[in-house]
Design a protein around this motif. Structure first.
Motif, mmCIF file in Angstrom:
data_model
loop_
_atom_site.group_PDB
_atom_site.id
_atom_site.type_symbol
_atom_site.label_atom_id
_atom_site.label_comp_id
_atom_site.label_asym_id
_atom_site.label_seq_id
_atom_site.Cartn_x
_atom_site.Cartn_y
_atom_site.Cartn_z
ATOM 1 N N VAL A 229 0.912 -1.253 0.102
ATOM 2 C CA VAL A 229 -0.079 0.133 -0.107
ATOM 3 C C VAL A 229 0.968 1.188 0.133
ATOM 4 O O VAL A 229 1.825 1.357 0.700
ATOM 5 N N GLN A 230 0.575 2.207 -0.758
ATOM 6 C CA GLN A 230 1.283 3.242 -0.717
ATOM 7 C C GLN A 230 1.337 4.158 0.472
ATOM 8 O O GLN A 230 0.292 4.348 1.094
ATOM 9 N N SER A 231 2.495 4.770 0.737
ATOM 10 C CA SER A 231 2.638 5.104 2.258
ATOM 11 C C SER A 231 1.899 6.553 2.363
ATOM 12 O O SER A 231 1.406 7.073 3.469
ATOM 13 N N ASN A 232 1.617 7.407 0.979
ATOM 14 C CA ASN A 232 0.889 8.310 1.282
ATOM 15 C C ASN A 232 -0.723 8.269 1.205
ATOM 16 O O ASN A 232 -1.031 7.588 0.288
ATOM 17 N N PRO A 233 -1.198 8.612 2.200
ATOM 18 C CA PRO A 233 -2.648 8.461 2.395
ATOM 19 C C PRO A 233 -3.654 8.784 1.280
ATOM 20 O O PRO A 233 -4.418 7.763 0.758
ATOM 21 N N MET A 234 -3.355 9.887 0.607
ATOM 22 C CA MET A 234 -4.025 10.248 -0.627
ATOM 23 C C MET A 234 -3.843 9.535 -1.820
ATOM 24 O O MET A 234 -4.632 9.025 -2.404
ATOM 25 N N GLU A 235 -2.533 8.929 -1.893
ATOM 26 C CA GLU A 235 -2.191 8.157 -2.969
ATOM 27 C C GLU A 235 -2.882 6.631 -2.757
ATOM 28 O O GLU A 235 -3.472 6.078 -3.731
ATOM 29 N N ALA A 236 -2.814 6.430 -1.603
ATOM 30 C CA ALA A 236 -3.529 4.956 -1.244
ATOM 31 C C ALA A 236 -5.132 5.117 -1.546
ATOM 32 O O ALA A 236 -5.408 4.133 -2.148
ATOM 33 N N LEU A 237 -5.653 6.083 -1.380
ATOM 34 C CA LEU A 237 -7.089 6.142 -1.446
ATOM 35 C C LEU A 237 -7.300 6.349 -2.786
ATOM 36 O O LEU A 237 -8.339 5.728 -3.333
ATOM 37 N N LYS A 238 -6.534 6.849 -3.602
ATOM 38 C CA LYS A 238 -6.572 7.053 -5.199
ATOM 39 C C LYS A 238 -6.624 5.472 -5.649
ATOM 40 O O LYS A 238 -7.256 4.897 -6.502
ATOM 41 N N ASP A 239 -5.655 4.640 -5.112
ATOM 42 C CA ASP A 239 -5.622 3.509 -5.707
ATOM 43 C C ASP A 239 -6.707 2.679 -5.423
ATOM 44 O O ASP A 239 -7.326 1.750 -5.885
ATOM 45 N N LEU A 240 -7.264 2.907 -3.915
ATOM 46 C CA LEU A 240 -8.344 1.850 -3.608
ATOM 47 C C LEU A 240 -9.725 2.401 -4.427
ATOM 48 O O LEU A 240 -10.517 1.357 -4.726
ATOM 49 N N ILE A 241 -9.800 3.611 -4.751
ATOM 50 C CA ILE A 241 -10.826 4.094 -5.696
ATOM 51 C C ILE A 241 -10.834 3.485 -7.337
ATOM 52 O O ILE A 241 -11.714 2.855 -7.644
ATOM 53 N N MET A 242 -9.582 3.456 -7.799
ATOM 54 C CA MET A 242 -9.465 3.125 -9.155
ATOM 55 C C MET A 242 -9.160 1.457 -9.132
ATOM 56 O O MET A 242 -9.494 1.121 -10.446
ATOM 57 N N SER A 243 -8.665 0.898 -8.513
ATOM 58 C CA SER A 243 -8.095 -0.614 -8.713
ATOM 59 C C SER A 243 -9.600 -1.450 -8.889
ATOM 60 O O SER A 243 -10.260 -1.470 -8.071
ATOM 61 N N SER B 102 -3.148 -4.127 -5.625
ATOM 62 C CA SER B 102 -2.302 -3.650 -6.925
ATOM 63 C C SER B 102 -1.323 -4.667 -6.992
ATOM 64 O O SER B 102 -0.792 -5.470 -6.560
ATOM 65 N N THR B 103 -0.725 -4.265 -8.423
ATOM 66 C CA THR B 103 0.524 -5.350 -8.652
ATOM 67 C C THR B 103 1.661 -4.683 -7.691
ATOM 68 O O THR B 103 2.663 -5.206 -7.734
ATOM 69 N N ASP B 104 1.671 -3.471 -7.109
ATOM 70 C CA ASP B 104 2.862 -3.255 -5.875
ATOM 71 C C ASP B 104 2.702 -4.276 -4.803
ATOM 72 O O ASP B 104 3.604 -4.385 -4.027
ATOM 73 N N ASN B 105 1.754 -5.092 -4.669
ATOM 74 C CA ASN B 105 1.461 -6.014 -3.397
ATOM 75 C C ASN B 105 2.488 -7.307 -4.036
ATOM 76 O O ASN B 105 2.429 -7.897 -5.092
ATOM 77 N N GLN B 106 3.403 -7.482 -3.209
ATOM 78 C CA GLN B 106 4.508 -8.558 -3.393
ATOM 79 C C GLN B 106 3.798 -9.872 -3.548
ATOM 80 O O GLN B 106 4.447 -10.877 -4.115
#
Length: 299
Positions: A100-114, A291-295
């Motif tokens: 999960v991205q460490s920046n909370p807003m970037e994490a939120l965008k991933d959550l919404i978009m993925s 996302s594919t950032d997940n190992q």
């Protein structure tokens, strides 16, 4: 889309309001209907359950640390509503594990978009308690207990108690029943692992995978100076991990027995003292937005 935010206001001693204001604006921009549930420590399980039924979200965002993520996942056990993580806790160990991205807003965008939804396992302990990340009995559980009593939060406070406990290297006997076998060993810590690393980045279980339908029991035999040095180094490179100082048992069900009640912590929360601990896996208990950032996600 309807998005429910489950927020722990005090996790990690981090003010969640700035994030929630930005998140609300972002969701309004894209026509996403939102609801915010804030935990209070009083009857939260029932209240969040009622909120989920009334609001019927399409997705849930867990805003806090590992404890908040676990609480949110448990609230969704009877549903197929997917959950994403917004890392705003002390160490955010599970978020780091899952890419999960460490920046909370970037994490939120991933959550919404993925559109990538994957199964995530949860551990059930003594038919009552749950763990998504790491639990343990022994030295780290004592550290967590001291940390919980301190009004200060964050990694500096945790590190203080970590150093204090290192001087109390007191092995205890543990009996482990798993895979039709019983072993008895002495250990300074018994890890109950659905994943690999603590929030500090130090690995307890290099073979962990919270999406494989299995978990590991890790018996740490000693905390000598060399082991501690290597544990710190292994934060950067797993080649320094000292397998000879641990016993690792991979299983789907295990029973731990102690000669006297031992303190248990799960995902950063002290549960209590037990002479016997049964651990079992709930495969694919949670639908994880990832996302594919997940190992652990394979192409």
């Amino acid at each position: 889309m309807k998005l429910l935010f489950i927020v722990n206001p005090i996790s990690g001693d981090v003010d969640k309001e700035p994030f929630l204001k930005k998140a609300s604006k972002l969701c309004q921009k894209y026509g996403i209907t939102t609801e915010i549930f804030k935990t209070t420590g009083s009857d939260d399980e029932k209240k969040v359950g009622n909120t989920i039924k009334a609001f019927a979200p399409d997705r849930v965002a867990s805003v806090g640390g590992d404890g908040t993520t676990l609480f949110s996942a448990i609230a969704l056990l009877e549903s197929k509503i997917p959950i994403g993580i917004i890392p705003l806790g002390s160490a955010n160990g599970m978020a780091v594990e899952l890419g999960v991205q460490s920046n909370p807003m970037e994490a939120l965008k991933d959550l919404i978009m993925s559109s990538m939804i994957k199964d995530l396992d949860i551990l059930k302990i003594n038919d009552k308690h749950f763990s998504m990340h790491l639990g343990d009995v022994g030295i780290n559980a004592e550290i967590v207990a001291s940390y919980e009593q301190d009004p200060n939060r964050g990694m500096a406070t945790y590190a203080k108690y970590f150093i204090d406990e290192l001087t109390k290297n007191d092995p205890f006997e543990v009996e482990v029943e798993a895979k039709g076998k019983t072993i008895v060993e002495k250990a300074v810590m018994v890890g109950i692992c659905n994943a690999k690393k603590y929030g500090t980045g130090i690995p307890l279980n290099i073979d962990g995978n919270p999406m494989d339908g299995k978990f590991e029991i890790i018996l740490v035999k000693d905390l000598n100076t060399q082991f501690l040095i290597n544990a710190g180094l292994s934060k950067f490179n797993d080649v320094f991990y000292m397998k000879e100082n641990i016993t690792a048992i991979c299983t789907e069900l295990a029973v731990l027995k102690f000669k006297k009640p031992r303190l248990l912590q799960l995902d950063g929360e002290v549960i209590g003292k037990f002479k016997e601990i049964k651990v079992e896996i709930i495969k694919g208990a949670t639908k994880l937005i990832t996302s594919t950032d997940n190992q652990y996600v394979k192409d």
